[in-house]
Structure formats: C-alpha cells, structure tokens
Write an enzyme that holds these catalytic residues in place. Structure first.
Site, PDB file in Angstrom:
ATOM      1  N   GLU A   7       0.805  -1.212   0.000  1.00 34.44           N
ATOM      2  CA  GLU A   7       0.000   0.000   0.000  1.00 34.44           C
ATOM      3  C   GLU A   7       0.843   1.269   0.000  1.00 34.44           C
ATOM      4  OE1 GLU A   7      -3.784  -1.697   2.518  1.00 34.44           O
ATOM      5  OE2 GLU A   7      -2.139  -0.804   3.623  1.00 34.44           O
TER       6      GLU A   7
ATOM      7  N   CYS B 251       3.243   8.659   0.937  1.00 32.77           N
ATOM      8  CA  CYS B 251       3.902   7.747   1.866  1.00 32.77           C
ATOM      9  C   CYS B 251       4.047   6.409   1.140  1.00 32.77           C
ATOM     10  CB  CYS B 251       3.005   7.626   3.103  1.00 32.77           C
ATOM     11  SG  CYS B 251       3.548   6.401   4.266  1.00 32.77           S
TER      12      CYS B 251
ATOM     13  N   CYS C  74       7.443  -6.748   6.736  1.00 27.23           N
ATOM     14  CA  CYS C  74       8.600  -6.143   7.399  1.00 27.23           C
ATOM     15  C   CYS C  74       9.196  -7.148   8.373  1.00 27.23           C
ATOM     16  CB  CYS C  74       8.148  -4.888   8.154  1.00 27.23           C
ATOM     17  SG  CYS C  74       9.523  -3.983   8.893  1.00 27.23           S
TER      18      CYS C  74
ATOM     19  N   CYS D 277       7.895  -4.438  15.058  1.00 29.88           N
ATOM     20  CA  CYS D 277       7.486  -3.512  16.132  1.00 29.88           C
ATOM     21  C   CYS D 277       6.132  -3.943  16.702  1.00 29.88           C
ATOM     22  CB  CYS D 277       7.391  -2.091  15.597  1.00 29.88           C
ATOM     23  SG  CYS D 277       8.950  -1.493  14.915  1.00 29.88           S
TER      24      CYS D 277
ATOM     25  N   CYS E 269       2.699  -2.423  15.416  1.00 24.23           N
ATOM     26  CA  CYS E 269       2.572  -2.250  13.966  1.00 24.23           C
ATOM     27  C   CYS E 269       1.795  -3.382  13.309  1.00 24.23           C
ATOM     28  CB  CYS E 269       3.968  -2.152  13.375  1.00 24.23           C
ATOM     29  SG  CYS E 269       3.956  -2.107  11.583  1.00 24.23           S
TER      30      CYS E 269
ATOM     31  N   CYS F  84       0.413   5.748  10.397  1.00 23.42           N
ATOM     32  CA  CYS F  84       1.688   5.047  10.564  1.00 23.42           C
ATOM     33  C   CYS F  84       1.529   3.702  11.266  1.00 23.42           C
ATOM     34  CB  CYS F  84       2.617   5.930  11.384  1.00 23.42           C
ATOM     35  SG  CYS F  84       4.178   5.160  11.752  1.00 23.42           S
TER      36      CYS F  84
HETATM   37  S1  SF4 Z   1       6.710   0.180  12.302  1.00 23.30           S
HETATM   38 FE1  SF4 Z   1       6.148  -1.698  11.200  1.00 23.30          FE
HETATM   39  S2  SF4 Z   1       6.825  -1.345   9.120  1.00 23.30           S
HETATM   40 FE2  SF4 Z   1       7.899   0.152  10.417  1.00 23.30          FE
HETATM   41  S3  SF4 Z   1       9.808  -0.869  11.009  1.00 23.30           S
HETATM   42 FE3  SF4 Z   1       8.352  -1.346  12.620  1.00 23.30          FE
HETATM   43  S4  SF4 Z   1       7.480  -3.324  11.995  1.00 23.30           S
HETATM   44 FE4  SF4 Z   1       8.476  -2.463  10.192  1.00 23.30          FE
END
Ligand code: SF4
Length: 355
Positions: free
Chosen positions: A86, A112, A119, A123, A126, A343
């Site tokens: 996206e 963005c 990923c 995190c 996220c 985000c």
């Molecule tokens: S916020 Fe999400 S996309 Fe960004 S580095 Fe952390 S895990 Fe990866």
C-alpha cells in the site's frame, strides 16, 4: 521480465546508446506517464521493439483505493507476482508565495510509499509487522507507487510533492533498492523530486544509517524513537536489541544533514506507557546536541494491539514541555485514521479483503 523503472539513468545509459535516448525514455516514463514503448514516438521503431522485448514498464496496478474523510487516499497495489502493498496520498493545505507578491493556496501533497512487502523488524504496535516479511520491493516498484498516484489524481508531472519512505517495510533493510529509487526520483530528466523533499524514516538500523549517510544523497532522515529508555524501546521495537538508543543517536550524529534541516524524531505516544513528563525530560536530554525536531504521534488503537490512544491533555503537556526547552515539536494529525492509513497501520491485504 524486469521493469524498466528498476533502472537509474546511468544504469540505462550503460545499456542504451546513444545516451540522449535514455533522457527521452525518462521523459516518457516519468513526465508523460507512457504505458507502452510504442507510445514513445521519438524513439526509433527498432528501439521501441527491442525495449518491449526486454522490459515491461509498469510493475504494479492499482487494485483498490479508499478515500478518508480528511482527503487522504490509501492505495492498494497488486504486484506482478500477486503480492500486494500500500501507499497513501496525504493532502494538506499549503500556501505558495510568488515573486510578484501573489499568494496561492494549493494543496500540499505527500506520498507515503512502501519499500517492502511486510517487514522483518516486528514492532509491537505495527500492523505491517503482524503479517511477517514477504520480500523487498524493487526500485521500480517503489518509484511506480508515486507515478501511479500522480497519474490517478491528474497531477502534472512537474507538480511538486514530498515523499516519505514510511509505508510498509523498513526502508534501510532494502538499502540498495531504496538508494536507486531516491536517485530515480531526484533525476531532473525523470520525476525531478529533489532529495530535500524525500524523507527516509527508519526504525534505527544503525549500520545502515551510516551507509545511507555515506552516499550523501541529500535526503532527510526520520527516526522512529518512540521510547527514551532501552527497556521500553526493546519491548516496543525488538530492533533495539541490535541498535540501542545510544547506538541510534551516534549514527544520527554522523548523518549529513542539510544546514537548514533537522532530523525528525517520531515519537508514538501510547497511553500510560510513554506519555508522561518523566519521558519528556529524558527525551530532551537525549536530543542534546542534535538538530532535531520531534513529531508526537497519537497511537491509533486497534483491537489486537493491547495499547491505547493517549489523552489529549497528556499530549499537550508533553509537547509544551519540549517547546519550553526550545525543541521544535509538532503533534501529528492522525491523517487517514478512518481508513487504517496512519503510521504502522499498513499491511498486506488478503485477496478477500481487497475485493
Ligand atoms: S513500524 Fe512496522 S513497518 Fe515500520 S519498522 Fe516497525 S514493523 Fe516495520
């Protein structure tokens, strides 16, 4: 077959002669949004055919889009291997002052973009991380997000916009392709988006920050800091085990920053976790000696997160404390909140979700 958008101008110049043909090709790809080599009428027919035999143009298609109440548009792109990712177009009110004294109110656009499908960083807050890592995006897949969005919104090729590498993925974990995308974007014969309009946002991959800095591309840097002590940061961002706060700060200090710019520190404020004045004081101490600005972001609660959105009064207190210490500090509007485009809220859509 590889997309021609995967290549920088100098890479193409090594393959296509004479050189001025590459300049023409860039013009067709990035300023006239050509979709076939046949359209490129000032290229010799034979060259058009050869290019068509070797390359495709567009590596992605818009599969779905969703408009938020605030005007942001989230795009779901399908890649040629069936994966999806996206990007988000953010629209803000902007003012342009002209030499003749006139003032124009034009929307300010920021795209963005994603740099990976999924990923690896993981995190805790996220949604992208929840889907795991699938693969890196190629330079062309990064660049094509912006071109497709410009085209879809009828934006002229020379329309100025900003790019933030803040969508799906950790951009510095795909450094080689990121650097190529930055170079393609800033090429004056291509999209001509100056490096100063491009911001690389990272979770703090120390070694890669040094590497990006050594290229001296002129891009801006944003660091997702989110916590001021290692214990909490490791809980929120496991990458902190590899590069703790001190290591990240050292890398930031070595990063070449344009004299008029500052490093942006993103601080995701989570209720009862990192929203008090004790944290604000520690943050001021950490930023000592760095040309920094801080962006406080409201955590957008979602079901599985286990975290909550902070109180407005705590956000205000936090911001006022930083301002009182002379640190530029903004509170990010939760743009695109109603379409999960804020985000850390982008993730690969499963087919049934995108239909
Ligand atoms: S916020 Fe999400 S996309 Fe960004 S580095 Fe952390 S895990 Fe990866």
């Amino acid at each position: 077959m590889q997309s021609i958008m995967d290549f920088t101008k100098s890479e193409l110049e090594a393959q296509i002669q004479p050189k001025f043909r590459v300049k023409q090709l860039f013009g067709w790809l990035y300023n006239r949004y050509a979709e076939s080599f046949e359209q490129m009428q000032n290229l010799p027919k034979k060259m058009q055919q050869q290019l068509a035999e070797e390359f495709i143009i567009n590596p992605l298609q818009i599969a779905a889009k969703q408009q938020s109440k605030d005007g942001s548009i989230k795009y779901l792109f399908k890649l040629r291997d069936g994966h999806s990712m996206e990007a988000v177009l953010l629209k803000m009110r902007g003012t342009e002052y002209h030499e003749d004294g006139s003032i124009k109110h034009l929307p300010r656009y920021t795209v963005c973009v994603s740099t990976q499908v999924g990923c690896k960083v993981g995190c805790a807050f996220c949604l992208t991380a929840k889907g795991g890592f699938v693969r890196d995006l190629t330079p062309g897949e990064i660049v094509a997000q912006v071109i497709a969005i410009k085209k879809d919104n009828g934006l002229e090729a020379n329309r100025k916009l900003n790019i933030v590498y803040m969508g799906m993925g950790e951009p510095l974990d795909n450094l080689e392709n990121l650097i190529k995308a930055i170079e393609i974007f800033k090429d004056p014969d291509g999209p001509a988006i100056a490096a100063g309009r491009q911001t690389v946002s990272t979770s703090g991959l120390g070694k890669q920050i040094y590497k990006l800095g050594s290229k001296d591309l002129g891009v801006n840097l944003a660091i997702s800091l989110h916590a001021v002590d290692d214990e909490l940061r490791t809980k929120l961002m496991p990458i902190n085990k590899a590069y703790n706060i001190e290591a990240v700060m050292e890398a930031v200090k070595a990063f070449p920053i344009n004299a008029r710019k500052r490093v942006m520190f993103e601080y995701l404020v989570i209720k009862g976790v990192n929203d008090d004045l004790k944290a604000a004081k520690k943050l001021v101490k950490l930023l000592h000696g760095i040309k920094a600005k801080v962006n406080l972001i409201y955590f957008n609660a979602y079901d599985e997160s286990g975290f909550q959105r902070p109180e407005e009064k705590d956000m205000v207190n936090f911001q006022e404390f930083l301002l009182s210490k002379g640190i530029t500090c903004t509170v990010r509007e939760s743009k695109g909140l109603d379409i999960s485009a804020a985000c850390g809220q982008l993730r690969e859509q499963k087919d049934e979700e995108s239909q």
